[in-house]
Design an enzyme around this catalytic site. Structure first.
Site, PDB file in Angstrom:
ATOM      1  N   GLY A  12      39.408  40.412  14.062  1.00 37.18           N
ATOM      2  CA  GLY A  12      39.546  40.561  15.503  1.00 37.18           C
ATOM      3  C   GLY A  12      38.291  40.994  16.245  1.00 37.18           C
ATOM      4  O   GLY A  12      38.387  41.586  17.322  1.00 37.18           O
ATOM      5  N   ASN A  14      36.280  39.004  17.737  1.00 40.77           N
ATOM      6  CA  ASN A  14      36.251  38.235  18.993  1.00 40.77           C
ATOM      7  C   ASN A  14      37.233  38.812  20.008  1.00 40.77           C
ATOM      8  O   ASN A  14      36.947  38.846  21.206  1.00 40.77           O
ATOM      9  CB  ASN A  14      36.533  36.756  18.724  1.00 40.77           C
ATOM     10  CG  ASN A  14      35.294  36.031  18.238  1.00 40.77           C
ATOM     11  OD1 ASN A  14      34.379  35.765  19.007  1.00 40.77           O
ATOM     12  ND2 ASN A  14      35.248  35.744  16.946  1.00 40.77           N
ATOM     13  N   LEU A  91      43.703  31.254  12.481  1.00 40.18           N
ATOM     14  CA  LEU A  91      43.506  30.263  11.424  1.00 40.18           C
ATOM     15  C   LEU A  91      44.798  29.516  11.090  1.00 40.18           C
ATOM     16  O   LEU A  91      45.134  29.288   9.930  1.00 40.18           O
ATOM     17  CB  LEU A  91      42.908  30.952  10.192  1.00 40.18           C
ATOM     18  CG  LEU A  91      41.629  31.767  10.481  1.00 40.18           C
ATOM     19  CD1 LEU A  91      41.059  32.345   9.196  1.00 40.18           C
ATOM     20  CD2 LEU A  91      40.573  30.942  11.208  1.00 40.18           C
ATOM     21  N   ASN A 108      39.567  27.551  22.040  1.00 36.26           N
ATOM     22  CA  ASN A 108      39.319  28.030  20.675  1.00 36.26           C
ATOM     23  C   ASN A 108      37.832  28.315  20.513  1.00 36.26           C
ATOM     24  O   ASN A 108      36.999  27.636  21.096  1.00 36.26           O
ATOM     25  CB  ASN A 108      39.743  26.933  19.686  1.00 36.26           C
ATOM     26  CG  ASN A 108      39.488  27.307  18.238  1.00 36.26           C
ATOM     27  OD1 ASN A 108      39.837  28.417  17.810  1.00 36.26           O
ATOM     28  ND2 ASN A 108      38.889  26.416  17.471  1.00 36.26           N
ATOM     29  N   HIS A 110      34.974  28.238  17.624  1.00 38.25           N
ATOM     30  CA  HIS A 110      34.730  27.735  16.264  1.00 38.25           C
ATOM     31  C   HIS A 110      33.300  28.103  15.855  1.00 38.25           C
ATOM     32  O   HIS A 110      32.369  27.911  16.647  1.00 38.25           O
ATOM     33  CB  HIS A 110      34.935  26.222  16.206  1.00 38.25           C
ATOM     34  CG  HIS A 110      34.764  25.678  14.825  1.00 38.25           C
ATOM     35  ND1 HIS A 110      35.745  25.793  13.856  1.00 38.25           N
ATOM     36  CD2 HIS A 110      33.706  25.082  14.225  1.00 38.25           C
ATOM     37  CE1 HIS A 110      35.303  25.275  12.726  1.00 38.25           C
ATOM     38  NE2 HIS A 110      34.062  24.841  12.925  1.00 38.25           N
ATOM     39  N   ASP A 151      39.778  20.593  16.147  1.00 39.37           N
ATOM     40  CA  ASP A 151      38.426  20.850  16.673  1.00 39.37           C
ATOM     41  C   ASP A 151      37.869  19.656  17.454  1.00 39.37           C
ATOM     42  O   ASP A 151      36.660  19.423  17.475  1.00 39.37           O
ATOM     43  CB  ASP A 151      37.454  21.230  15.537  1.00 39.37           C
ATOM     44  CG  ASP A 151      37.902  22.478  14.784  1.00 39.37           C
ATOM     45  OD1 ASP A 151      38.521  23.356  15.401  1.00 39.37           O
ATOM     46  OD2 ASP A 151      37.619  22.564  13.574  1.00 39.37           O
TER      47      ASP A 151
HETATM   48  C1  GAR Z   1      35.320  33.808  13.738  1.00 40.83           C
HETATM   49  O1  GAR Z   1      34.073  33.526  13.159  1.00 40.83           O
HETATM   50  C2  GAR Z   1      35.883  32.561  14.389  1.00 40.83           C
HETATM   51  O2  GAR Z   1      34.908  31.759  14.983  1.00 40.83           O
HETATM   52  C3  GAR Z   1      36.493  31.871  13.200  1.00 40.83           C
HETATM   53  O3  GAR Z   1      37.101  32.911  12.473  1.00 40.83           O
HETATM   54  C4  GAR Z   1      36.358  34.132  12.662  1.00 40.83           C
HETATM   55  C5  GAR Z   1      37.306  35.222  13.101  1.00 40.83           C
HETATM   56  O4  GAR Z   1      36.653  36.452  13.217  1.00 40.83           O
HETATM   57  N1  GAR Z   1      37.401  30.848  13.616  1.00 40.83           N
HETATM   58  C6  GAR Z   1      37.566  29.698  12.952  1.00 40.83           C
HETATM   59  O5  GAR Z   1      37.009  29.454  11.904  1.00 40.83           O
HETATM   60  C7  GAR Z   1      38.531  28.735  13.610  1.00 40.83           C
HETATM   61  N2  GAR Z   1      38.442  27.437  13.000  1.00 40.83           N
HETATM   62  P1  GAR Z   1      37.287  37.661  14.037  1.00 40.83           P
HETATM   63  O6  GAR Z   1      38.718  37.829  13.572  1.00 40.83           O
HETATM   64  O7  GAR Z   1      36.437  38.849  13.665  1.00 40.83           O
HETATM   65  O8  GAR Z   1      37.217  37.342  15.504  1.00 40.83           O
END
Ligand code: GAR
Length: 200
Positions: A12, A14, A91, A108, A110, A151
């Protein structure tokens, strides 16, 4: 006021960038009305709780089949009545019914420069492992609108990040987050909240 529902699966960071962005004024005119995780152990849920943001877990493990999980997920999203759904490290493949319900209202983040290193099997750390394996010198992150494909939706923002000699997947992931993700996602939400991106 743009009401957003943030969907998460893990750490989390982001989500935290969005919370911090709202607190420090990088993101204006925006309220997080709910956080949804598909994983009950996601640290993201604790981040939400620490800021008194309504949060829920909708886990596929609690349902007999995918269809029931998808129905529950959509119902939970709808219960928060968001204007925008933000996938921040979520995910899970988004159900088609949700994409129809929130057409052009799901974004989203990515962790690559789409169309490189995206699609089936490219998520989280796997993206950075693939980047290092291929030996590209530049990677980055993308914020895009979510459509029926994986995507494939309209790209809103991208930012390039250098791959450095000796990078491990985790080092690269951290740099992509710091230099791209945590900047781009708040920026996209702020623009949407102020009518600049998705107003069509
Ligand atoms: C992030 O790097 C995000 O971009 C990626 O998962 C991570 C989550 O981190 N998302 C994907 O790969 C989607 N296809 P977080 O939980 O610390 O935000």
């Amino acid at each position: 006021m743009l009401k957003i529902c943030v969907c998460v699966s893990g750490g989390g960071t982001n989500l935290q960038a969005i919370i911090d962005g709202i607190a420090d004024g990088t993101i204006t005119n925006t309220q997080i009305v709910g956080v949804i995780s598909n994983n009950k152990n996601a640290y993201a849920l604790e981040r939400a709780a620490a800021h008194s943001i309504p949060a829920a877990c909708v886990s596929p493990k609690d349902f007999e089949d995918r269809a029931q999980f998808y129905d529950a997920l959509l119902e939970k999203v709808k219960s928060y009545q968001p204007d925008l759904v933000v996938l921040a490290g979520f995910l899970v493949n988004v159900p088609e019914a949700m994409i129809r319900e929130y057409k052009n209202r799901i974004i989203n983040i990515h962790p690559s420069l789409i169309p490189s290193f995206c699609g089936v099997g490219y998520y989280g750390l796997k993206v950075h492992e693939a980047v290092l394996q291929r030996g590209v010198k530049v990677t980055g992150a993308t914020v895009h609108v979510v459509d029926e494909g994986m995507d494939t939706g309209r790209i809103l923002f991208q930012k390039a990040v250098s791959v450095e000699e000796g990078d491990t997947p985790k080092m690269l992931q951290q740099r992509v987050m710091e230099q791209a993700e945590w900047i781009l996602l708040p920026k996209a939400i702020n623009k949407i909240a102020n009518g600049e991106l998705l107003s069509e």
